[in-house]
Design an enzyme around this catalytic site. Structure first.
Site, PDB file in Angstrom:
ATOM      1  CG  HIS A 194      -7.879   9.619   6.013  1.00 21.59           C
ATOM      2  ND1 HIS A 194      -7.796   8.611   5.070  1.00 21.59           N
ATOM      3  CD2 HIS A 194      -9.145  10.100   5.928  1.00 21.59           C
ATOM      4  CE1 HIS A 194      -8.965   8.491   4.454  1.00 21.59           C
ATOM      5  NE2 HIS A 194      -9.807   9.374   4.958  1.00 21.59           N
ATOM      6  CB  SER A 203      -0.940   4.450   4.419  1.00 19.29           C
ATOM      7  OG  SER A 203      -2.057   4.264   5.254  1.00 19.29           O
ATOM      8  CG  ASP A 214      -5.598   5.406   6.862  1.00 18.19           C
ATOM      9  OD1 ASP A 214      -6.096   6.420   6.354  1.00 18.19           O
ATOM     10  OD2 ASP A 214      -4.819   4.650   6.259  1.00 18.19           O
ATOM     11  N   GLY A 230     -11.725   2.442   4.273  1.00 22.59           N
ATOM     12  CA  GLY A 230     -11.962   1.368   5.241  1.00 22.59           C
ATOM     13  C   GLY A 230     -10.888   0.297   5.268  1.00 22.59           C
ATOM     14  CG  PHE A 231     -11.063  -2.800   4.488  1.00 24.66           C
ATOM     15  CD1 PHE A 231     -10.775  -3.625   5.570  1.00 24.66           C
ATOM     16  CD2 PHE A 231     -12.376  -2.356   4.312  1.00 24.66           C
ATOM     17  CE1 PHE A 231     -11.778  -4.019   6.445  1.00 24.66           C
ATOM     18  CE2 PHE A 231     -13.389  -2.740   5.187  1.00 24.66           C
ATOM     19  CZ  PHE A 231     -13.089  -3.580   6.256  1.00 24.66           C
ATOM     20  N   GLY A 232      -6.967  -1.179   3.468  1.00 26.51           N
ATOM     21  CA  GLY A 232      -5.830  -1.053   2.571  1.00 26.51           C
ATOM     22  C   GLY A 232      -5.879  -2.143   1.511  1.00 26.51           C
ATOM     23  N   GLY A 233      -4.991  -2.023   0.537  1.00 22.45           N
ATOM     24  CA  GLY A 233      -4.804  -3.090  -0.442  1.00 22.45           C
ATOM     25  C   GLY A 233      -5.895  -3.222  -1.491  1.00 22.45           C
ATOM     26  CG  MET A 245     -11.363   8.608   0.300  1.00 23.88           C
ATOM     27  SD  MET A 245      -9.783   8.299   1.117  1.00 23.88           S
ATOM     28  CE  MET A 245      -9.627   6.517   0.992  1.00 23.88           C
ATOM     29  CG  MET A 268     -10.392   3.300   9.681  1.00 24.26           C
ATOM     30  SD  MET A 268     -10.337   1.788   8.697  1.00 24.26           S
ATOM     31  CE  MET A 268      -9.029   2.214   7.527  1.00 24.26           C
ATOM     32  CG  MET A 274     -11.646   7.114   6.855  1.00 29.31           C
ATOM     33  SD  MET A 274     -10.654   5.737   6.233  1.00 29.31           S
ATOM     34  CE  MET A 274      -9.112   6.082   7.044  1.00 29.31           C
ATOM     35  CG  ASP A 288      -5.745   7.298   1.358  1.00 32.63           C
ATOM     36  OD1 ASP A 288      -5.098   6.248   1.211  1.00 32.63           O
ATOM     37  OD2 ASP A 288      -6.258   7.652   2.439  1.00 32.63           O
ATOM     38  N   GLY A 289      -5.372   5.329  -1.808  1.00 36.02           N
ATOM     39  CA  GLY A 289      -5.986   4.048  -2.122  1.00 36.02           C
ATOM     40  C   GLY A 289      -5.503   3.498  -3.457  1.00 36.02           C
ATOM     41  CG  HIS A 328      -2.193   8.759   5.221  1.00 43.18           C
ATOM     42  ND1 HIS A 328      -2.826   9.946   4.884  1.00 43.18           N
ATOM     43  CD2 HIS A 328      -3.173   7.815   5.229  1.00 43.18           C
ATOM     44  CE1 HIS A 328      -4.119   9.719   4.693  1.00 43.18           C
ATOM     45  NE2 HIS A 328      -4.357   8.434   4.902  1.00 43.18           N
ATOM     46  N   GLY A 387       0.091   2.550   1.110  1.00 39.22           N
ATOM     47  CA  GLY A 387       0.222   1.647   2.244  1.00 39.22           C
ATOM     48  C   GLY A 387       0.903   0.359   1.857  1.00 39.22           C
TER      49      GLY A 387
HETATM   50  C1  DX5 Z   1      -8.044   3.326   3.279  1.00 42.83           C
HETATM   51  C2  DX5 Z   1      -7.029   4.247   3.871  1.00 42.83           C
HETATM   52  C3  DX5 Z   1      -5.713   4.288   3.168  1.00 42.83           C
HETATM   53  C4  DX5 Z   1      -4.980   2.983   3.041  1.00 42.83           C
HETATM   54  C5  DX5 Z   1      -4.449   2.947   1.639  1.00 42.83           C
HETATM   55  O1  DX5 Z   1      -9.290   3.583   3.834  1.00 42.83           O
HETATM   56  O2  DX5 Z   1      -7.505   5.576   3.928  1.00 42.83           O
HETATM   57  O3  DX5 Z   1      -4.852   5.279   3.708  1.00 42.83           O
HETATM   58  O4  DX5 Z   1      -3.909   2.797   3.935  1.00 42.83           O
HETATM   59  O5  DX5 Z   1      -3.938   1.700   1.433  1.00 42.83           O
HETATM   60  P1  DX5 Z   1      -3.288   1.160   0.096  1.00 42.83           P
HETATM   61  O6  DX5 Z   1      -2.206   2.113  -0.322  1.00 42.83           O
HETATM   62  O7  DX5 Z   1      -2.789  -0.150   0.525  1.00 42.83           O
HETATM   63  O8  DX5 Z   1      -4.398   1.093  -0.922  1.00 42.83           O
HETATM   64 ZN    ZN Z   2      -6.087   7.225   4.476  1.00 43.36          ZN
END
Ligand code: DX5
Ligand code: ZN
Length: 230
Positions: free
Chosen positions: A79, A21, A48, A155-158, A150, A50, A81, A185-186, A46, A207
């Site tokens: 993707h 990602s 994202d 909305g956020f990674g990590g 999901m 937003m 969002m 994803d996530g 991938h 990601g």
């Molecule tokens: C979150 C994104 C993901 C994100 C996943 O809203 O859709 O694609 O990059 O991140 P990780 O793998 O860090 O949880």
């Molecule tokens: Zn995503």
């Protein structure tokens, strides 16, 4: 872009796939990091998107996806969002997206989005937020190439993997059969990726656990190995 009515995901012939990602890249070193995952065996990326409205964050633009498209031939899994997916389909197709996945909770008429993507020969994906039940997509599932579940709030990674989505993965796989890809994803790492694979997922977005790992290539290979052997 491919031919109308062709599912471009078929090029992967059902193999389990890890989708790094781009959201987790160091954007000053993005080209280098894409080259690293490509060298490690990645077949797709991938991306994202937003809009600051559907989710409380901003990420990646058509311009950025166009730059990625110039730098690599990898499949680009977009993707969206965003509140109005239909509005964004054209710019991301023009930027070189291979497949576009949109949220069923968004405001566009799903049939219009699907029709436009099919016409362009792009892959068609739908995605559900953690609190959206699997039954919501019963009618749409048979019209798409991919269902994304999901495993965190978008909305956020990590973020931390949501264990309670495992049953949904199983339910969606039962619903769609073997021909449709089931993506997660996530919070995906070696351990959660394996569990999702066992539940029926075949496409694993990751990601932070790839791009922010000390060794990007090694992290990609370990995750790929985990989901291929689960
Ligand atoms: C979150 C994104 C993901 C994100 C996943 O809203 O859709 O694609 O990059 O991140 P990780 O793998 O860090 O949880
Ligand atoms: Zn995503």
């Amino acid at each position: 872009m491919g031919d109308a009515n062709v599912n471009p995901w078929q090029t992967f012939a059902g193999a389990p796939l890890v989708a790094p990602s781009l959201l987790a890249c160091d954007f000053m070193r993005m080209g280098e990091q894409i080259a690293q995952v490509e060298a490690a065996g990645a077949r797709l990326l991938h991306a994202d998107i937003m809009d600051g409205h559907f989710v409380p964050n901003l990420a990646l633009s058509p311009g950025l996806v166009a730059s990625v498209r110039k730098a690599t031939d990898l499949f680009i899994d977009v993707h969206l969002m965003v509140t109005d997916p239909l509005f964004f389909v054209e710019p991301f197709l023009a930027a070189g997206a291979s497949s576009i996945t949109f949220h069923v909770e968004a405001q566009s008429e799903p049939q219009e989005v699907i029709g436009r993507l099919r016409q362009a020969g792009a892959g068609v994906g739908i995605v559900v937020r953690p609190r959206t039940p699997a039954r919501t997509i019963t009618n749409l599932a048979e019209q798409v190439d991919l269902v994304l579940i999901m495993t965190v709030e978008p909305g956020f990674g990590g973020q931390k993997f949501m264990e309670d989505q495992i049953d949904k993965i199983r339910a969606v796989r039962d619903m769609v059969g073997p021909a449709v890809r089931v993506e997660v994803d996530g919070g995906i790492n070696v351990e959660t990726g394996r569990r999702c694979r066992t539940a029926g997922a075949d496409t694993f977005v990751a990601g932070v656990n790839i791009f922010q790992a000390p060794d990007v290539k090694k992290a990609f290979r370990e995750l790929q190995q985990a989901v291929q052997t689960a």
